[in-house]
Design a protein around this motif. Structure first.
Motif, PDB file in Angstrom:
ATOM      1  N   PHE A  35      73.482  70.953  22.404  1.00  0.00           N
ATOM      2  CA  PHE A  35      74.485  71.723  23.100  1.00  0.00           C
ATOM      3  C   PHE A  35      74.185  72.199  24.506  1.00  0.00           C
ATOM      4  O   PHE A  35      73.094  72.138  24.963  1.00  0.00           O
ATOM      5  N   HIS A  36      75.325  72.588  25.259  1.00  0.00           N
ATOM      6  CA  HIS A  36      75.063  72.916  26.618  1.00  0.00           C
ATOM      7  C   HIS A  36      75.945  74.082  26.710  1.00  0.00           C
ATOM      8  O   HIS A  36      77.029  74.522  26.355  1.00  0.00           O
ATOM      9  N   GLN A  37      74.954  75.189  27.217  1.00  0.00           N
ATOM     10  CA  GLN A  37      75.671  76.600  27.318  1.00  0.00           C
ATOM     11  C   GLN A  37      76.007  76.664  28.767  1.00  0.00           C
ATOM     12  O   GLN A  37      74.733  76.647  29.729  1.00  0.00           O
ATOM     13  N   ASN A  38      77.066  76.776  29.510  1.00  0.00           N
ATOM     14  CA  ASN A  38      77.274  76.869  30.924  1.00  0.00           C
ATOM     15  C   ASN A  38      77.396  78.134  31.626  1.00  0.00           C
ATOM     16  O   ASN A  38      76.815  79.308  30.564  1.00  0.00           O
ATOM     17  N   PRO A  39      77.284  78.158  32.644  1.00  0.00           N
ATOM     18  CA  PRO A  39      76.797  79.458  33.286  1.00  0.00           C
ATOM     19  C   PRO A  39      77.845  80.725  32.944  1.00  0.00           C
ATOM     20  O   PRO A  39      77.451  81.721  33.082  1.00  0.00           O
ATOM     21  N   TRP A  40      78.939  80.327  32.089  1.00  0.00           N
ATOM     22  CA  TRP A  40      79.986  81.320  31.716  1.00  0.00           C
ATOM     23  C   TRP A  40      79.511  81.642  30.359  1.00  0.00           C
ATOM     24  O   TRP A  40      80.048  82.445  29.908  1.00  0.00           O
ATOM     25  N   GLY A  41      78.384  81.103  29.812  1.00  0.00           N
ATOM     26  CA  GLY A  41      77.940  81.368  28.283  1.00  0.00           C
ATOM     27  C   GLY A  41      78.665  80.504  27.149  1.00  0.00           C
ATOM     28  O   GLY A  41      78.186  81.078  26.272  1.00  0.00           O
ATOM     29  N   GLN A  42      79.546  79.771  27.646  1.00  0.00           N
ATOM     30  CA  GLN A  42      80.564  78.871  26.609  1.00  0.00           C
ATOM     31  C   GLN A  42      79.433  77.818  26.064  1.00  0.00           C
ATOM     32  O   GLN A  42      78.542  77.215  26.905  1.00  0.00           O
ATOM     33  N   LEU A  43      79.281  77.638  24.660  1.00  0.00           N
ATOM     34  CA  LEU A  43      78.371  76.589  24.007  1.00  0.00           C
ATOM     35  C   LEU A  43      79.281  75.654  23.676  1.00  0.00           C
ATOM     36  O   LEU A  43      80.164  75.561  22.835  1.00  0.00           O
ATOM     37  N   ILE A  44      78.867  74.118  24.365  1.00  0.00           N
ATOM     38  CA  ILE A  44      79.678  73.208  24.226  1.00  0.00           C
ATOM     39  C   ILE A  44      78.777  71.801  23.363  1.00  0.00           C
ATOM     40  O   ILE A  44      77.720  71.971  23.626  1.00  0.00           O
ATOM     41  N   ASN A  45      79.331  71.527  22.382  1.00  0.00           N
ATOM     42  CA  ASN A  45      78.925  70.935  21.575  1.00  0.00           C
ATOM     43  C   ASN A  45      78.578  69.543  22.246  1.00  0.00           C
ATOM     44  O   ASN A  45      79.697  68.657  22.601  1.00  0.00           O
ATOM     45  N   LEU A  46      77.365  68.625  22.374  1.00  0.00           N
ATOM     46  CA  LEU A  46      77.340  67.688  23.144  1.00  0.00           C
ATOM     47  C   LEU A  46      77.094  66.393  22.232  1.00  0.00           C
ATOM     48  O   LEU A  46      78.039  65.272  22.149  1.00  0.00           O
ATOM     49  N   PHE A  47      76.071  66.385  21.038  1.00  0.00           N
ATOM     50  CA  PHE A  47      76.018  65.490  20.167  1.00  0.00           C
ATOM     51  C   PHE A  47      75.634  65.965  18.862  1.00  0.00           C
ATOM     52  O   PHE A  47      74.875  66.998  18.710  1.00  0.00           O
ATOM     53  N   TYR A  48      76.075  65.295  17.940  1.00  0.00           N
ATOM     54  CA  TYR A  48      75.707  65.753  16.311  1.00  0.00           C
ATOM     55  C   TYR A  48      74.908  64.524  16.204  1.00  0.00           C
ATOM     56  O   TYR A  48      75.445  63.351  16.155  1.00  0.00           O
ATOM     57  N   ILE A  49      73.622  64.456  15.918  1.00  0.00           N
ATOM     58  CA  ILE A  49      72.547  63.268  15.854  1.00  0.00           C
ATOM     59  C   ILE A  49      71.437  63.416  15.201  1.00  0.00           C
ATOM     60  O   ILE A  49      70.467  63.483  15.638  1.00  0.00           O
ATOM     61  N   PRO A  50      71.625  63.549  13.846  1.00  0.00           N
ATOM     62  CA  PRO A  50      70.439  63.607  12.881  1.00  0.00           C
ATOM     63  C   PRO A  50      69.363  62.546  12.918  1.00  0.00           C
ATOM     64  O   PRO A  50      68.275  62.661  12.624  1.00  0.00           O
ATOM     65  N   GLY A  83      72.960  74.666  33.637  1.00  0.00           N
ATOM     66  CA  GLY A  83      73.115  75.640  32.370  1.00  0.00           C
ATOM     67  C   GLY A  83      71.932  75.280  31.658  1.00  0.00           C
ATOM     68  O   GLY A  83      70.709  74.965  31.967  1.00  0.00           O
ATOM     69  N   VAL A  84      71.851  75.786  30.234  1.00  0.00           N
ATOM     70  CA  VAL A  84      70.962  75.834  29.483  1.00  0.00           C
ATOM     71  C   VAL A  84      71.381  74.748  28.258  1.00  0.00           C
ATOM     72  O   VAL A  84      72.450  74.723  27.668  1.00  0.00           O
ATOM     73  N   TYR A  85      70.450  73.831  28.093  1.00  0.00           N
ATOM     74  CA  TYR A  85      70.490  72.921  27.136  1.00  0.00           C
ATOM     75  C   TYR A  85      69.778  73.261  25.778  1.00  0.00           C
ATOM     76  O   TYR A  85      68.569  73.446  25.803  1.00  0.00           O
ATOM     77  N   PHE A  86      70.393  73.316  24.744  1.00  0.00           N
ATOM     78  CA  PHE A  86      69.920  73.806  23.293  1.00  0.00           C
ATOM     79  C   PHE A  86      69.776  72.641  22.518  1.00  0.00           C
ATOM     80  O   PHE A  86      70.712  71.756  22.044  1.00  0.00           O
ATOM     81  N   CYS A  87      68.778  72.417  21.592  1.00  0.00           N
ATOM     82  CA  CYS A  87      68.607  71.488  20.452  1.00  0.00           C
ATOM     83  C   CYS A  87      68.566  72.585  19.329  1.00  0.00           C
ATOM     84  O   CYS A  87      68.069  73.559  19.231  1.00  0.00           O
ATOM     85  N   ALA A  88      69.485  72.133  18.319  1.00  0.00           N
ATOM     86  CA  ALA A  88      69.547  72.847  16.996  1.00  0.00           C
ATOM     87  C   ALA A  88      69.239  72.021  15.778  1.00  0.00           C
ATOM     88  O   ALA A  88      70.266  71.045  15.794  1.00  0.00           O
ATOM     89  N   VAL A  89      68.674  72.468  14.903  1.00  0.00           N
ATOM     90  CA  VAL A  89      68.633  71.651  13.499  1.00  0.00           C
ATOM     91  C   VAL A  89      68.752  72.417  12.427  1.00  0.00           C
ATOM     92  O   VAL A  89      68.656  73.543  12.344  1.00  0.00           O
ATOM     93  N   GLY A  90      69.204  71.666  11.205  1.00  0.00           N
ATOM     94  CA  GLY A  90      69.302  72.112   9.882  1.00  0.00           C
ATOM     95  C   GLY A  90      68.609  71.148   9.049  1.00  0.00           C
ATOM     96  O   GLY A  90      68.495  70.124   9.105  1.00  0.00           O
ATOM     97  N   GLY A  91      67.714  71.851   8.084  1.00  0.00           N
ATOM     98  CA  GLY A  91      67.030  71.108   7.087  1.00  0.00           C
ATOM     99  C   GLY A  91      67.286  71.193   5.846  1.00  0.00           C
ATOM    100  O   GLY A  91      68.141  71.864   5.182  1.00  0.00           O
ATOM    101  N   TYR A  92      66.961  70.079   5.002  1.00  0.00           N
ATOM    102  CA  TYR A  92      67.144  69.862   3.654  1.00  0.00           C
ATOM    103  C   TYR A  92      66.658  71.096   2.768  1.00  0.00           C
ATOM    104  O   TYR A  92      67.614  71.326   1.791  1.00  0.00           O
TER     105      TYR A  92
END
Lengths: 109, 117
Positions: A35-50, A83-92
Motif C-alpha cells: 500500500f501507499h499512504q499519501n500525505p493526505w492519509g489515503q491508503l492506496i492498494n498497489l499490489f496483491y502479491i502473495p 508518502g509511506v509504503y506499507f507491506c501487509a500480510v495474512g497467514g494460513y
C-alpha cells in the motif's frame, strides 16, 4: 502472530532515481499486499502479491514466498511517489492481517 | 477513489463519550474490515465481518464493538473514549474471504480521524 519488518524506515530520493523497498515476514502467508499512504492519509492498494512478480507502470513487486520476503521497486521516482509504503500480510494459521511499520519515502524535485 | 466510503471524515469529542463510525463497502463486496492507525501503534487490524457475520477479531478493545447490517454497511462503535483512542480509523472491503479470511485484495476507505479531548 506474524512479524513484518520493512526496510529502510526512511528514504530520500532525487526525482528520477530508482529505489527498492523490502518486506520480510516471519511465517508462511497466503496474502501479501503493498500500500501507499499519501500525505493526505489515503491508503492506496498497489499490489496483491502473495507470490510471483507483478508490474504496474513504474512500479513492480516480487514476492519470494519460500524465502519470506517481498520487494517493491519504484523506477524513475516522482514527487507524487512521496508518502509511506506499507507491506501487509495474512497467514494460513492466523486470522488477522499484519502491517509492517512502513518505509517513509521523500522524493525531492 | 476506492469505492469505499466512510463518515464522518473528522470527529472531535470528549473523554467518556461514545461515537459511531460508518462504512459503506464497494459495490459487490461482502467483507468489511476495520483498522486503527495511531502514531504509537501503527496500523492495527480490529475486526472483520463477512455478509453480516463476524469472521475474525484482532486487537479490538472491549469498549469497541462493530456490526455489519443486511445492506452490508458497517458501523464501529467506540465507547468510554480515552485520550489514547485518538487515531485514524480505516474501513476496508473485499469481495469475499476464503481460507483464513484474508486471501482477497482489500480496498481502503479515506478514514475517519477521531480526536478525543
Amino acid at each position: 502472530g506474524i512479524q513484518v519488518e520493512q526496510s529502510p524506515p526512511d528514504l530520500i530520493l532525487q526525482e528520477g532515481a530508482n529505489s527498492t523497498l523490502r518486506c520480510n515476514f516471519s511465517d508462511s502467508v497466503n496474502n501479501l499486499q503493498w500500500f501507499h499512504q499519501n500525505p493526505w492519509g489515503q491508503l492506496i492498494n498497489l499490489f496483491y502479491i502473495p507470490s510471483g512478480t507483478k508490474q504496474n507502470g513504474r512500479l513492480s513487486a516480487t514476492t519470494v514466498a519460500t524465502e519470506r520476503y517481498s520487494l517493491l521497486y519504484i523506477s524513475s521516482s516522482q514527487t507524487t511517489d512521496s508518502g509511506v509504503y506499507f507491506c501487509a500480510v495474512g497467514g494460513y494459521n492466523f486470522n488477522k492481517f499484519y502491517f509492517g511499520s512502513g518505509t517513509k519515502l521523500n522524493v525531492k524535485p | 477513489d476506492s469505492g469505499v466510503t466512510q463518515t464522518p471524515k473528522h470527529l472531535i469529542t470528549a473523554t467518556g463519550q461514545r461515537v459511531t463510525l460508518r462504512c459503506s463497502p464497494r459495490s459487490g463486496d461482502l467483507s468489511v474490515y476495520w483498522y486503527q492507525q495511531s502514531l504509537d501503534q501503527g496500523l492495527q487490524f480490529l475486526i472483520q465481518y463477512y455478509n453480516g457475520e463476524e469472521r475474525a477479531k484482532g486487537n479490538i478493545l472491549e469498549r469497541f464493538s462493530a456490526q455489519q447490517f443486511p445492506d452490508l454497511h458497517s458501523e464501529l462503535n467506540l465507547s468510554s473514549l480515552e485520550l489514547g483512542d485518538s487515531a485514524l480509523y480505516f474501513c476496508a472491503s473485499s469481495e469475499r474471504p476464503s481460507g483464513s479470511g484474508f486471501t482477497d485484495t482489500q480496498y481502503f476507505g479515506p478514514g475517519t480521524r477521531l480526536t478525543v479531548l
